[in-house]
Design a protein around this motif. Structure first.
Motif, PDB file in Angstrom:
ATOM      1  N   PHE A  21       0.811  -1.217   0.000  1.00 35.20           N
ATOM      2  CA  PHE A  21       0.000   0.000   0.000  1.00 35.20           C
ATOM      3  C   PHE A  21       0.847   1.271   0.000  1.00 35.20           C
ATOM      4  O   PHE A  21       0.330   2.362  -0.220  1.00 35.20           O
ATOM      5  N   VAL A  22       2.141   1.134   0.208  1.00 36.35           N
ATOM      6  CA  VAL A  22       3.084   2.251   0.034  1.00 36.35           C
ATOM      7  C   VAL A  22       3.770   2.133  -1.321  1.00 36.35           C
ATOM      8  O   VAL A  22       3.856   3.101  -2.079  1.00 36.35           O
ATOM      9  N   LEU A  23       4.248   0.954  -1.638  1.00 36.72           N
ATOM     10  CA  LEU A  23       5.049   0.762  -2.852  1.00 36.72           C
ATOM     11  C   LEU A  23       4.269   1.002  -4.144  1.00 36.72           C
ATOM     12  O   LEU A  23       4.785   1.626  -5.078  1.00 36.72           O
ATOM     13  N   ILE A  24       3.049   0.508  -4.217  1.00 40.18           N
ATOM     14  CA  ILE A  24       2.283   0.644  -5.463  1.00 40.18           C
ATOM     15  C   ILE A  24       1.974   2.118  -5.760  1.00 40.18           C
ATOM     16  O   ILE A  24       2.245   2.590  -6.867  1.00 40.18           O
ATOM     17  N   PRO A  25       1.444   2.883  -4.802  1.00 36.62           N
ATOM     18  CA  PRO A  25       1.228   4.304  -5.116  1.00 36.62           C
ATOM     19  C   PRO A  25       2.535   5.094  -5.251  1.00 36.62           C
ATOM     20  O   PRO A  25       2.596   6.052  -6.035  1.00 36.62           O
ATOM     21  N   LEU A  26       3.580   4.712  -4.547  1.00 32.65           N
ATOM     22  CA  LEU A  26       4.878   5.383  -4.705  1.00 32.65           C
ATOM     23  C   LEU A  26       5.390   5.185  -6.130  1.00 32.65           C
ATOM     24  O   LEU A  26       5.940   6.119  -6.728  1.00 32.65           O
ATOM     25  N   ARG A  27       5.186   4.008  -6.667  1.00 33.20           N
ATOM     26  CA  ARG A  27       5.633   3.726  -8.037  1.00 33.20           C
ATOM     27  C   ARG A  27       4.928   4.637  -9.046  1.00 33.20           C
ATOM     28  O   ARG A  27       5.512   5.002 -10.061  1.00 33.20           O
ATOM     29  N   GLU A  28       3.677   5.025  -8.765  1.00 30.77           N
ATOM     30  CA  GLU A  28       2.977   5.971  -9.643  1.00 30.77           C
ATOM     31  C   GLU A  28       3.720   7.301  -9.730  1.00 30.77           C
ATOM     32  O   GLU A  28       3.799   7.914 -10.789  1.00 30.77           O
ATOM     33  N   LEU A  29       4.206   7.754  -8.582  1.00 28.77           N
ATOM     34  CA  LEU A  29       4.835   9.083  -8.494  1.00 28.77           C
ATOM     35  C   LEU A  29       6.322   9.062  -8.807  1.00 28.77           C
ATOM     36  O   LEU A  29       6.870  10.056  -9.289  1.00 28.77           O
TER      37      LEU A  29
END
Length: 167
Positions: free
Chosen positions: A127-135
């Protein structure tokens, strides 16, 4: 200074709670500039307390005036915003209207009693890594681990914007 922050909420109108936190950060004007927001993700509760509502999670990218802000000072601001939004810490890991975690503060590495950077569990949390990868798709942790390598090392499943951790 570029900073990434993970936001989570599972009490009340969760998306509204996260939006309100962004509004409160924007009140700092040129000292803290919002440079990017990920999509929202619904995530099942992690840790020991599973019997609570799912979380809405998002990662944001901020540009921080490093002449004004230190990471510990910014953490204090995050804690104050959490409190303003009604967070109490009576039940660690329990339901909360807002949770803010500094994931990375530029390329700073620090280990203090109250703050470790980058966040010590970021590489374990889809839940941190997936949205971080977007940015920041090219983000690399200080030990050389990429986001995709960290995701490959954990058990998770994503369907749309729902994230499940396999126990």
């Amino acid at each position: 200074m570029i900073c990434y922050v993970s936001l989570g909420s599972n009490v009340g109108d969760t998306e509204d709670n996260i939006h309100e936190a962004l509004v409160l950060l924007e009140d700092y004007g040129d000292e803290i500039k919002l440079r990017g927001v990920s999509e929202y993700y619904e995530t099942e509760p992690q840790g020991e307390i599973k019997d609570q509502p799912w979380f809405t999670n998002q990662v944001i990218k901020l540009e921080i005036d490093a002449e004004i802000w230190s990471a510990p000072g910014f953490l204090s601001t995050c804690t104050a915003i959490e409190a303003k939004m009604g967070r109490t810490r009576a039940v660690p890991g329990g339901p909360r209207p807002l949770d803010m975690d500094i994931i990375a503060w530029g390329d700073v590495e620090m280990d203090m009693d109250f703050l470790t950077l980058p966040h010590p569990r970021a590489k374990e949390r889809a839940f941190v890594l997936i949205p971080l990868r977007e940015l920041a798709p090219d983000f690399v942790f200080p030990d050389g681990t990429t986001i995709d390598e960290a995701l490959d090392a954990i058990d998770y499943r994503v369907e749309g914007n729902k994230i499940w951790q396999d126990s």
